[in-house]
Design a protein around this motif. Structure first.
Motif, PDB file in Angstrom:
ATOM      1  N   GLU A 106       0.755  -1.143   0.107  1.00  0.00           N
ATOM      2  CA  GLU A 106       0.031   0.080   0.050  1.00  0.00           C
ATOM      3  C   GLU A 106       0.858   1.413  -0.014  1.00  0.00           C
ATOM      4  N   LYS A 107       1.940   1.244   0.405  1.00  0.00           N
ATOM      5  CA  LYS A 107       3.074   2.303   0.556  1.00  0.00           C
ATOM      6  C   LYS A 107       3.872   2.597  -0.584  1.00  0.00           C
ATOM      7  N   LEU A 108       3.607   1.752  -1.615  1.00  0.00           N
ATOM      8  CA  LEU A 108       4.241   1.985  -3.029  1.00  0.00           C
ATOM      9  C   LEU A 108       4.212   3.177  -3.738  1.00  0.00           C
ATOM     10  N   PRO A 109       5.183   3.852  -4.121  1.00  0.00           N
ATOM     11  CA  PRO A 109       4.975   5.286  -4.527  1.00  0.00           C
ATOM     12  C   PRO A 109       4.286   5.420  -5.654  1.00  0.00           C
ATOM     13  N   PRO A 110       3.620   6.528  -6.279  1.00  0.00           N
ATOM     14  CA  PRO A 110       2.571   6.687  -7.379  1.00  0.00           C
ATOM     15  C   PRO A 110       3.316   5.807  -8.559  1.00  0.00           C
ATOM     16  N   ALA A 111       4.824   5.879  -8.931  1.00  0.00           N
ATOM     17  CA  ALA A 111       5.153   5.176 -10.071  1.00  0.00           C
ATOM     18  C   ALA A 111       5.040   3.877 -10.097  1.00  0.00           C
ATOM     19  N   TRP A 112       4.763   3.021  -8.960  1.00  0.00           N
ATOM     20  CA  TRP A 112       4.606   1.671  -8.695  1.00  0.00           C
ATOM     21  C   TRP A 112       3.294   1.282  -8.895  1.00  0.00           C
ATOM     22  N   ASN A 113       2.112   2.029  -9.381  1.00  0.00           N
ATOM     23  CA  ASN A 113       0.821   1.767  -9.273  1.00  0.00           C
ATOM     24  C   ASN A 113       0.424   0.511  -9.993  1.00  0.00           C
ATOM     25  N   ASP A 114       0.824   0.308 -11.269  1.00  0.00           N
ATOM     26  CA  ASP A 114       0.677  -0.844 -11.863  1.00  0.00           C
ATOM     27  C   ASP A 114       1.206  -2.131 -11.402  1.00  0.00           C
ATOM     28  N   PHE A 115       2.425  -2.111 -10.992  1.00  0.00           N
ATOM     29  CA  PHE A 115       2.861  -2.958 -10.112  1.00  0.00           C
ATOM     30  C   PHE A 115       2.246  -3.342  -8.766  1.00  0.00           C
ATOM     31  N   LYS A 116       1.681  -2.628  -8.073  1.00  0.00           N
ATOM     32  CA  LYS A 116       0.779  -2.472  -6.869  1.00  0.00           C
ATOM     33  C   LYS A 116      -0.186  -3.134  -7.346  1.00  0.00           C
ATOM     34  N   ASN A 117      -0.995  -2.810  -8.416  1.00  0.00           N
ATOM     35  CA  ASN A 117      -2.314  -3.750  -8.577  1.00  0.00           C
ATOM     36  C   ASN A 117      -2.008  -5.239  -9.050  1.00  0.00           C
ATOM     37  N   TYR A 118      -0.808  -5.399  -9.578  1.00  0.00           N
ATOM     38  CA  TYR A 118      -0.500  -6.594  -9.888  1.00  0.00           C
ATOM     39  C   TYR A 118      -0.358  -7.544  -8.705  1.00  0.00           C
ATOM     40  N   LEU A 119       0.299  -6.812  -7.739  1.00  0.00           N
ATOM     41  CA  LEU A 119       0.458  -7.681  -6.443  1.00  0.00           C
ATOM     42  C   LEU A 119      -0.557  -7.858  -5.710  1.00  0.00           C
ATOM     43  N   LYS A 120      -1.685  -6.838  -5.512  1.00  0.00           N
ATOM     44  CA  LYS A 120      -2.722  -7.093  -5.109  1.00  0.00           C
ATOM     45  C   LYS A 120      -3.848  -7.999  -5.149  1.00  0.00           C
ATOM     46  N   HIS A 121      -3.534  -8.102  -6.685  1.00  0.00           N
ATOM     47  CA  HIS A 121      -4.390  -9.402  -7.478  1.00  0.00           C
ATOM     48  C   HIS A 121      -3.953 -10.777  -7.380  1.00  0.00           C
ATOM     49  N   LYS A 122      -2.888 -10.690  -6.841  1.00  0.00           N
ATOM     50  CA  LYS A 122      -2.216 -12.161  -6.625  1.00  0.00           C
ATOM     51  C   LYS A 122      -2.868 -12.955  -5.554  1.00  0.00           C
ATOM     52  N   ARG A 123      -3.104 -14.307  -5.964  1.00  0.00           N
ATOM     53  CA  ARG A 123      -4.137 -15.104  -5.297  1.00  0.00           C
ATOM     54  C   ARG A 123      -3.217 -15.592  -4.001  1.00  0.00           C
ATOM     55  N   LYS A 124      -2.116 -16.166  -4.304  1.00  0.00           N
ATOM     56  CA  LYS A 124      -1.006 -16.444  -3.444  1.00  0.00           C
ATOM     57  C   LYS A 124      -0.562 -15.717  -2.543  1.00  0.00           C
TER      58      LYS A 124
END
Length: 214
Positions: free
Chosen positions: A174-192
């Motif tokens: 959640e604390k990742l900077p704005p430039a990491w938004n795409d990667f943040k969404n990728y991590l948040k949608h990981k099931r494992k």
């Protein structure tokens, strides 16, 4: 059944003498000579750990119950020898328990708590004081963790926090900077679910990729 004389002749040791008590409560606790390791003195830090060690130590000494027991009530009508003896035995064992706890405190704390009259009063006083402080320290720690800022110019890293690992993983994402938004969404949608080590590896790989793109 072997008599005491036969046992002495065959083994060289006399049979132990068993002395019955009219009332088991009247017998003071006998502290065993072999017991657990004595905890280091409590200095005001890591109370829960010290408390658990002291509780175990007192258990091996057959004294732990006096941390939670009140003195037996002795009514005027019960002023017989047996009841008085039971109260004296309880007071003796409580005295031992109280002083084992006091001797487990640093000198500065000993001076503060030595006025407590019983082991229970002493134990509850320490519990109220330091469990409250531990809770406050944890709240401060969570606040410091959530205040931690990640920016594009700063390498990604996880601060060492004594919080649950799953909480740390989610908080870091959640604390990742704005430039990491795409990667943040990728991590948040990981099931494992990931642990801290796996998350850090993924963040370092992504950071290396971003550096290469620059």
């Amino acid at each position: 059944m072997a008599t005491e004389t036969n046992v002495l002749r065959e083994t060289g040791h006399a049979m132990p003498q068993v002395v019955p008590y009219a009332n088991p409560r009247a017998a003071a606790v006998t502290v065993p000579t072999s017991h657990g390791e004595k905890p280091k003195k409590f200095t005001g830090v890591d109370f829960k750990r010290w408390q658990q060690k002291m509780l175990f130590y007192l258990t091996t000494l057959n004294l732990a119950r006096f941390l939670f027991e009140d003195a037996p009530n002795l009514k005027e009508s019960e002023g017989d020898v047996e009841s008085v003896s039971a109260l004296e035995a309880w007071n003796h064992s409580d005295f031992l328990c109280r002083n084992y706890v006091l001797n487990g405190l640093a000198d500065s704390l000993y001076n503060v708590y030595c006025e407590k009259k019983t082991a229970k009063e002493l134990w509850e006083s320490l519990d109220r004081k330091y469990k409250t402080e531990d809770a406050g320290a944890k709240k401060f720690l969570v606040g410091r963790f959530l205040d931690f800022k990640m920016v594009d110019s700063k390498p990604i890293h996880a601060e060492g926090m004594t919080l649950s690992e799953s909480f740390q993983v989610v908080a870091i994402v959640e604390k990742l900077p704005p430039a990491w938004n795409d990667f943040k969404n990728y991590l948040k949608h990981k099931r494992k679910e990931m642990n801290i080590e796996e998350l850090i590896v993924r963040l370092r790989i992504e950071e290396d990729n971003k550096s290469s793109e620059r």
